[in-house]
Scaffold this motif. Structure first.
Motif, PDB file in Angstrom:
ATOM      1  N   THR A   1      12.327  -6.025   4.924  1.00 12.07           N
ATOM      2  CA  THR A   1      11.371  -6.446   3.887  1.00 12.07           C
ATOM      3  C   THR A   1      10.809  -7.836   4.150  1.00 12.07           C
ATOM      4  N   ASP A   2      11.200  -8.448   5.263  1.00 15.62           N
ATOM      5  CA  ASP A   2      10.779  -9.817   5.578  1.00 15.62           C
ATOM      6  C   ASP A   2       9.436  -9.918   6.285  1.00 15.62           C
ATOM      7  N   ALA A   3       8.835  -8.809   6.624  1.00 20.00           N
ATOM      8  CA  ALA A   3       7.587  -8.864   7.395  1.00 20.00           C
ATOM      9  C   ALA A   3       6.595  -7.850   6.874  1.00 20.00           C
ATOM     10  N   GLY A   4       5.342  -8.208   6.962  1.00 20.62           N
ATOM     11  CA  GLY A   4       4.275  -7.265   6.628  1.00 20.62           C
ATOM     12  C   GLY A   4       3.517  -7.645   5.383  1.00 20.62           C
ATOM     13  N   TRP A   5       2.429  -6.923   5.176  1.00 19.90           N
ATOM     14  CA  TRP A   5       1.563  -7.155   4.023  1.00 19.90           C
ATOM     15  C   TRP A   5       2.079  -6.380   2.834  1.00 19.90           C
ATOM     16  N   LEU A   6       2.105  -7.031   1.691  1.00 24.75           N
ATOM     17  CA  LEU A   6       2.512  -6.353   0.467  1.00 24.75           C
ATOM     18  C   LEU A   6       1.442  -5.349   0.052  1.00 24.75           C
ATOM     19  N   LYS A   7       1.918  -4.212  -0.452  1.00 24.10           N
ATOM     20  CA  LYS A   7       0.986  -3.224  -0.994  1.00 24.10           C
ATOM     21  C   LYS A   7       0.346  -3.792  -2.257  1.00 24.10           C
ATOM     22  N   ASN A   8      -0.781  -3.254  -2.632  1.00 24.88           N
ATOM     23  CA  ASN A   8      -1.517  -3.741  -3.802  1.00 24.88           C
ATOM     24  C   ASN A   8      -1.075  -3.087  -5.109  1.00 24.88           C
ATOM     25  N   ASP A   9       0.061  -2.400  -5.111  1.00 24.83           N
ATOM     26  CA  ASP A   9       0.466  -1.673  -6.318  1.00 24.83           C
ATOM     27  C   ASP A   9       1.507  -2.409  -7.164  1.00 24.83           C
ATOM     28  N   GLY A  10       1.842  -3.645  -6.759  1.00 27.38           N
ATOM     29  CA  GLY A  10       2.801  -4.429  -7.528  1.00 27.38           C
ATOM     30  C   GLY A  10       4.250  -4.045  -7.299  1.00 27.38           C
ATOM     31  N   SER A  11       4.519  -3.155  -6.370  1.00 28.61           N
ATOM     32  CA  SER A  11       5.889  -2.680  -6.134  1.00 28.61           C
ATOM     33  C   SER A  11       6.738  -3.687  -5.366  1.00 28.61           C
ATOM     34  N   GLY A  12       6.084  -4.604  -4.646  1.00 30.43           N
ATOM     35  CA  GLY A  12       6.817  -5.547  -3.812  1.00 30.43           C
ATOM     36  C   GLY A  12       7.144  -4.991  -2.436  1.00 30.43           C
ATOM     37  N   GLU A  13       6.788  -3.733  -2.192  1.00 29.06           N
ATOM     38  CA  GLU A  13       7.041  -3.108  -0.896  1.00 29.06           C
ATOM     39  C   GLU A  13       5.887  -3.419   0.049  1.00 29.06           C
TER      40      GLU A  13
END
Length: 137
Positions: A52-64
């Motif tokens: 979970t330390d890398a990448g772009w966050l999704k735009n759905d507010g999930s934090g994934e």
């Protein structure tokens, strides 16, 4: 089509709206080559905090991150078709496999340090997409 003039005033034609799409067989072959983690390895990786330390966050507010979600989809594809039979993939699988191939090829070409530094965001991000750069050394 747009027209361009050369220095000798001859017309040169250049198509402007061509979309190159790989055929299904090529996508499957490249996916199976680039995704070098099996379902269990990828599942274990995705359960760890490093994923979970890398990448772009999704735009759905999930934090994934987008890559983490992709990894979950890849695990599903690998579980669904462990024998990698081309006829067993559906259109959703092929569509996601196409994204995986594109992402991995682009980032492997740009980010050489992912192969050397397992703490880098590049390494972690590629691993979320099913590619362990350490396996290719």
């Amino acid at each position: 089509m747009k027209r361009f003039f050369s220095q000798s005033n001859r017309y040169l034609f250049r198509p402007t709206n061509i979309i190159m799409v790989k055929d299904k067989t090529t996508v499957i072959q490249e996916f199976n080559s680039l995704v070098n983690m099996n379902a269990q390895e990828l599942e274990e990786w995705l359960q760890g905090s490093a994923s979970t330390d890398a990448g772009w966050l999704k735009n759905d507010g999930s934090g994934e991150t987008v890559g983490h979600e992709s990894g979950r989809k890849i695990v599903g594809i690998l579980h669904k078709n462990p024998c990698k039979s081309a006829d067993s993939y559906d259109e959703d699988d092929i569509s996601h496999m196409r994204k995986v191939v594109s992402y991995c090829k682009r980032h492997l070409a740009q980010e050489e340090h992912a192969k050397r530094n397992t703490d880098s965001k590049s390494y972690k991000s590629l691993k979320n997409w099913g590619h362990d750069a350490q396996k290719t050394l």
